[in-house]
Design a protein around this motif. Structure first.
Motif, PDB file in Angstrom:
ATOM      1  N   ARG A 143       0.836  -1.211   0.000  1.00 18.47           N
ATOM      2  CA  ARG A 143       0.000   0.000   0.000  1.00 18.47           C
ATOM      3  C   ARG A 143       0.868   1.258   0.000  1.00 18.47           C
ATOM      4  O   ARG A 143       0.546   2.252  -0.648  1.00 18.47           O
ATOM      5  CB  ARG A 143      -0.927   0.010   1.211  1.00 18.47           C
ATOM      6  CG  ARG A 143      -2.128  -0.855   1.055  1.00 18.47           C
ATOM      7  CD  ARG A 143      -3.124  -0.678   2.206  1.00 18.47           C
ATOM      8  NE  ARG A 143      -4.177  -1.662   2.060  1.00 18.47           N
ATOM      9  CZ  ARG A 143      -4.219  -2.828   2.702  1.00 18.47           C
ATOM     10  NH1 ARG A 143      -3.273  -3.144   3.567  1.00 18.47           N
ATOM     11  NH2 ARG A 143      -5.202  -3.672   2.491  1.00 18.47           N
ATOM     12  N   ALA A 162      -4.921  11.001  -5.311  1.00 17.46           N
ATOM     13  CA  ALA A 162      -5.356  10.380  -4.065  1.00 17.46           C
ATOM     14  C   ALA A 162      -5.815   8.958  -4.377  1.00 17.46           C
ATOM     15  O   ALA A 162      -6.569   8.750  -5.326  1.00 17.46           O
ATOM     16  CB  ALA A 162      -6.498  11.181  -3.449  1.00 17.46           C
ATOM     17  N   VAL A 163      -5.330   7.991  -3.608  1.00 12.81           N
ATOM     18  CA  VAL A 163      -5.717   6.601  -3.823  1.00 12.81           C
ATOM     19  C   VAL A 163      -6.481   6.092  -2.607  1.00 12.81           C
ATOM     20  O   VAL A 163      -6.230   6.502  -1.479  1.00 12.81           O
ATOM     21  CB  VAL A 163      -4.494   5.693  -4.124  1.00 12.81           C
ATOM     22  CG1 VAL A 163      -3.890   6.030  -5.466  1.00 12.81           C
ATOM     23  CG2 VAL A 163      -3.454   5.778  -3.033  1.00 12.81           C
ATOM     24  N   THR A 164      -7.408   5.179  -2.883  1.00 12.11           N
ATOM     25  CA  THR A 164      -8.251   4.648  -1.816  1.00 12.11           C
ATOM     26  C   THR A 164      -8.727   3.248  -2.188  1.00 12.11           C
ATOM     27  O   THR A 164      -8.551   2.806  -3.313  1.00 12.11           O
ATOM     28  CB  THR A 164      -9.445   5.603  -1.563  1.00 12.11           C
ATOM     29  OG1 THR A 164     -10.192   5.123  -0.454  1.00 12.11           O
ATOM     30  CG2 THR A 164     -10.325   5.742  -2.782  1.00 12.11           C
ATOM     31  N   ASN A 165      -9.352   2.575  -1.245  1.00  8.77           N
ATOM     32  CA  ASN A 165      -9.933   1.241  -1.445  1.00  8.77           C
ATOM     33  C   ASN A 165      -8.901   0.261  -2.002  1.00  8.77           C
ATOM     34  O   ASN A 165      -9.196  -0.504  -2.918  1.00  8.77           O
ATOM     35  CB  ASN A 165     -11.152   1.309  -2.375  1.00  8.77           C
ATOM     36  CG  ASN A 165     -12.274   2.122  -1.795  1.00  8.77           C
ATOM     37  OD1 ASN A 165     -12.058   3.245  -1.338  1.00  8.77           O
ATOM     38  ND2 ASN A 165     -13.459   1.590  -1.811  1.00  8.77           N
ATOM     39  N   HIS A 166      -7.718   0.279  -1.438  1.00  2.00           N
ATOM     40  CA  HIS A 166      -6.626  -0.563  -1.933  1.00  2.00           C
ATOM     41  C   HIS A 166      -6.804  -2.001  -1.444  1.00  2.00           C
ATOM     42  O   HIS A 166      -6.745  -2.266  -0.250  1.00  2.00           O
ATOM     43  CB  HIS A 166      -5.296  -0.004  -1.449  1.00  2.00           C
ATOM     44  CG  HIS A 166      -4.132  -0.427  -2.278  1.00  2.00           C
ATOM     45  ND1 HIS A 166      -2.926   0.204  -2.211  1.00  2.00           N
ATOM     46  CD2 HIS A 166      -3.967  -1.406  -3.196  1.00  2.00           C
ATOM     47  CE1 HIS A 166      -2.074  -0.361  -3.043  1.00  2.00           C
ATOM     48  NE2 HIS A 166      -2.673  -1.350  -3.646  1.00  2.00           N
ATOM     49  N   CYS A 211      -6.746  -0.401  -6.715  1.00  2.00           N
ATOM     50  CA  CYS A 211      -7.195   0.711  -5.884  1.00  2.00           C
ATOM     51  C   CYS A 211      -7.836   1.765  -6.776  1.00  2.00           C
ATOM     52  O   CYS A 211      -7.641   1.770  -7.987  1.00  2.00           O
ATOM     53  CB  CYS A 211      -6.060   1.315  -5.070  1.00  2.00           C
ATOM     54  SG  CYS A 211      -4.692   1.964  -6.044  1.00  2.00           S
ATOM     55  N   TYR A 212      -8.612   2.621  -6.162  1.00  4.46           N
ATOM     56  CA  TYR A 212      -9.239   3.719  -6.879  1.00  4.46           C
ATOM     57  C   TYR A 212      -8.298   4.920  -6.906  1.00  4.46           C
ATOM     58  O   TYR A 212      -7.526   5.131  -5.978  1.00  4.46           O
ATOM     59  CB  TYR A 212     -10.539   4.151  -6.209  1.00  4.46           C
ATOM     60  CG  TYR A 212     -11.615   3.102  -6.196  1.00  4.46           C
ATOM     61  CD1 TYR A 212     -11.834   2.261  -7.283  1.00  4.46           C
ATOM     62  CD2 TYR A 212     -12.428   2.953  -5.094  1.00  4.46           C
ATOM     63  CE1 TYR A 212     -12.831   1.303  -7.265  1.00  4.46           C
ATOM     64  CE2 TYR A 212     -13.434   1.999  -5.070  1.00  4.46           C
ATOM     65  CZ  TYR A 212     -13.625   1.179  -6.148  1.00  4.46           C
ATOM     66  OH  TYR A 212     -14.609   0.225  -6.133  1.00  4.46           O
TER      67      TYR A 212
END
Length: 149
Positions: A17, A82-86, A100-101
């Motif tokens: 991550r 910005a990254v999320t939901n990895h 990831c988003y």
């Protein structure tokens, strides 16, 4: 009883991550020359600026992307990734896959304009090289606005 296998899996996922977070910080702050901390030497990356093969091409292409988006010549965060939901799946002790988003903001627009450049979904392959995780393959699927790579 301590379950070292589960602890190691947690550490591996967190290190993986961290690659995406480091990628975003390096790209957004014009430090593409440090992408060797993120990618393997032979990595392949497919994003909006095109397909890049090998670390040298990745560094050059991302450096050029920074210059292209720095339309106000501020040399200070022309975009923010910005990254999320990895999500990460460990395949074995040296290979993993994940996704990831991406929320990609631009900073050179008037306040009345939409701040998003795009919304996307990264699909990645990771390998451990000399004890450290790196991205070996990455592909960005742009889900908004509609466009092709």
């Amino acid at each position: 009883m301590v379950d070292n296998k589960r602890i190691n899996a947690l550490i591996d996922r967190e290190e993986i991550r961290a690659l995406r977070l480091l990628y975003s910080r390096l790209l957004d702050s014009d430090q593409a020359e440090r992408m060797g901390e993120v990618f393997t030497e032979d990595a392949e990356v497919k994003v909006t600026v095109g397909s890049m093969k090998g670390l040298a091409e990745i560094k050059e292409s991302l450096k050029n992307a920074y210059r292209t988006f720095d339309t106000k010549k501020r040399a200070h965060f022309p975009f923010v990734h910005a990254v999320t939901n990895h999500e990460i799946t460990l395949i074995d002790e040296n290979k993993a896959s994940g996704s990831c988003y991406l929320l990609d903001f631009v900073t050179d627009r008037d306040q009345s304009q939409h701040p998003f450049l795009l919304l996307g979904h990264y699909v990645d392959q990771y390998i451990r090289v000399n004890g450290e995780w790196r991205i070996s393959h990455s592909e960005l699927d742009v889900v908004w606005p509609e466009q092709s790579l």
